[in-house]
Design a protein around this motif. Structure first.
Motif, short mmCIF file in Angstrom:
data_model
loop_
_atom_site.label_atom_id
_atom_site.label_comp_id
_atom_site.label_asym_id
_atom_site.label_seq_id
_atom_site.Cartn_x
_atom_site.Cartn_y
_atom_site.Cartn_z
N GLY A 1 -20.81 27.02 -43.72
CA GLY A 1 -20.93 27.14 -45.35
C GLY A 1 -20.86 28.62 -45.59
O GLY A 1 -20.29 28.93 -46.39
N ALA A 2 -21.89 29.14 -44.85
CA ALA A 2 -22.25 30.76 -45.18
C ALA A 2 -20.76 31.35 -44.75
O ALA A 2 -20.46 32.28 -45.32
N LYS A 3 -20.20 30.79 -43.60
CA LYS A 3 -19.12 31.76 -42.80
C LYS A 3 -18.10 31.57 -43.82
O LYS A 3 -17.27 32.47 -44.33
N THR A 4 -17.71 30.45 -44.56
CA THR A 4 -16.65 30.16 -45.51
C THR A 4 -17.00 30.97 -46.70
O THR A 4 -16.05 31.46 -47.09
N MET A 5 -18.00 31.09 -47.21
CA MET A 5 -18.44 31.72 -48.61
C MET A 5 -18.22 33.41 -48.15
O MET A 5 -17.54 34.13 -49.09
N LEU A 6 -18.69 33.65 -46.87
CA LEU A 6 -18.42 34.99 -46.83
C LEU A 6 -16.87 35.71 -46.54
O LEU A 6 -16.27 36.57 -46.94
N SER A 7 -15.89 34.62 -45.98
CA SER A 7 -14.72 34.75 -45.75
C SER A 7 -13.88 34.62 -47.33
O SER A 7 -12.99 35.55 -47.42
N ALA A 8 -14.31 34.13 -48.17
CA ALA A 8 -14.03 34.04 -49.40
C ALA A 8 -14.36 35.21 -50.25
O ALA A 8 -13.36 35.76 -51.01
N ILE A 9 -15.51 35.75 -50.12
CA ILE A 9 -15.67 36.97 -50.73
C ILE A 9 -14.94 38.21 -50.19
O ILE A 9 -14.70 38.97 -51.01
N ASP B 1 -23.48 27.43 -59.10
CA ASP B 1 -23.86 26.26 -58.68
C ASP B 1 -23.10 25.05 -57.74
O ASP B 1 -23.47 24.60 -56.89
N LYS B 2 -21.86 25.50 -58.15
CA LYS B 2 -20.84 24.56 -57.17
C LYS B 2 -20.83 25.28 -55.77
O LYS B 2 -20.61 24.39 -54.91
N MET B 3 -21.12 26.52 -55.67
CA MET B 3 -20.92 26.88 -54.29
C MET B 3 -22.10 26.64 -53.65
O MET B 3 -22.31 26.47 -52.43
N THR B 4 -23.42 26.49 -54.13
CA THR B 4 -24.71 26.50 -53.49
C THR B 4 -25.10 24.96 -53.66
O THR B 4 -26.32 24.81 -52.98
N ASN B 5 -24.72 24.02 -54.26
CA ASN B 5 -25.11 22.77 -54.12
C ASN B 5 -25.10 22.14 -52.92
O ASN B 5 -26.22 21.59 -52.44
N GLN B 6 -24.13 22.39 -51.99
CA GLN B 6 -24.04 21.81 -50.79
C GLN B 6 -25.17 22.49 -49.86
O GLN B 6 -25.86 21.73 -48.98
N LEU B 7 -25.26 23.74 -50.08
CA LEU B 7 -26.42 24.59 -49.15
C LEU B 7 -27.65 24.12 -49.57
O LEU B 7 -28.53 23.89 -48.61
N ASN B 8 -27.91 23.72 -51.10
CA ASN B 8 -29.34 23.23 -51.06
C ASN B 8 -29.53 22.02 -50.53
O ASN B 8 -30.66 21.78 -50.24
N PHE B 9 -28.47 21.11 -50.61
CA PHE B 9 -28.80 19.77 -49.96
C PHE B 9 -29.12 19.88 -48.27
O PHE B 9 -29.97 19.32 -48.05
N HIS B 10 -28.37 21.01 -47.78
CA HIS B 10 -28.52 21.25 -46.51
C HIS B 10 -29.82 21.75 -45.97
O HIS B 10 -30.38 21.39 -44.98
N ALA C 1 -26.88 19.81 -36.03
CA ALA C 1 -25.91 19.49 -37.01
C ALA C 1 -26.01 20.27 -38.23
O ALA C 1 -25.18 20.84 -38.79
N THR C 2 -27.16 20.02 -38.80
CA THR C 2 -27.63 20.39 -40.30
C THR C 2 -27.57 21.92 -39.99
O THR C 2 -26.81 22.93 -41.17
N LEU C 3 -27.96 22.76 -38.82
CA LEU C 3 -27.61 24.17 -38.90
C LEU C 3 -26.31 24.59 -39.01
O LEU C 3 -26.07 25.68 -39.40
N ARG C 4 -25.64 23.65 -38.04
CA ARG C 4 -24.15 24.23 -38.02
C ARG C 4 -23.56 24.06 -39.46
O ARG C 4 -22.56 24.92 -39.80
N PHE C 5 -23.89 23.06 -40.37
CA PHE C 5 -23.23 22.84 -41.62
C PHE C 5 -23.60 24.20 -42.22
O PHE C 5 -22.48 24.49 -43.05
N ILE C 6 -24.73 24.52 -42.38
CA ILE C 6 -25.22 25.58 -43.20
C ILE C 6 -24.54 26.94 -42.69
O ILE C 6 -23.94 27.58 -43.37
N ASN C 7 -24.52 27.10 -41.34
CA ASN C 7 -23.77 28.31 -40.90
C ASN C 7 -22.07 28.12 -41.18
O ASN C 7 -21.83 29.46 -41.68
#
Length: 157
Positions: free
Chosen positions: A146-154, A3-12, A138-144
């Motif tokens: 966030g996805a890149k950050t999660m992918l690099s963390a994984i 939930d902590k990782m996806t909350n911001q993604l849900n907002f965007h 800008a919203t698309l860039r935030f989503i992109n």
């Protein structure tokens, strides 16, 4: 943890859908600029986003558009209820049809009177269109991002 990782993604993602709906309303206003008797429509993005994300409207932040104080979510994508307690609840995101049906689209205030009673101010609509387009990007860039950050963390990079 998830939930902590996806909350911001849900907002965007909610913001992205609402930006697309606002873009559709503004495009309709521009398309009907020469239609006699047409009244421009818009909704307050800030209020709609607060309603879509479940955040209370206690803040007075800036919001775009005019005429709307609430956004109904019935008849939208997803369901708030589920048929089985083990099902994952889906968030509700309003569509143009549900926004219009529930009366959440407001009427813009006429700034320049016209002889044919058309309330579309083409300059204001064009400015709103460009502003909304930039914010959508800008919203698309935030989503992109966030996805890149999660992918690099994984991947552990």
């Amino acid at each position: 943890m998830l939930d902590k990782m996806t909350n911001q993604l849900n907002f965007h993602s909610n913001a992205l859908v609402l930006r697309a709906e606002r873009q559709r309303a503004i495009a309709s206003n521009i398309a009907n600029a020469d239609t006699p008797g047409y009244v421009a429509r818009d909704f307050k993005f800030g209020d709609a986003l607060r309603e879509a994300t479940g955040i209370g409207s206690s803040g007075s932040g800036t919001s775009s558009g005019s005429g709307v104080t609430r956004l109904a979510t019935s008849g939208s994508h997803g369901m708030t209820g589920s048929t089985d307690p083990r099902h994952i609840p889906l968030s509700t995101v309003p569509t143009t049809a549900s926004i219009d049906r529930q009366g959440a689209l407001g009427y813009a205030v006429q700034t320049q009177p016209s002889l044919d009673n058309n309330s579309v101010d083409l300059d204001r609509e064009r400015a709103s269109f460009v502003d909304n387009s930039v914010r959508y990007e800008a919203t698309l860039r935030f989503i992109n991002g966030g996805a890149k950050t999660m992918l690099s963390a994984i991947q552990g990079q």
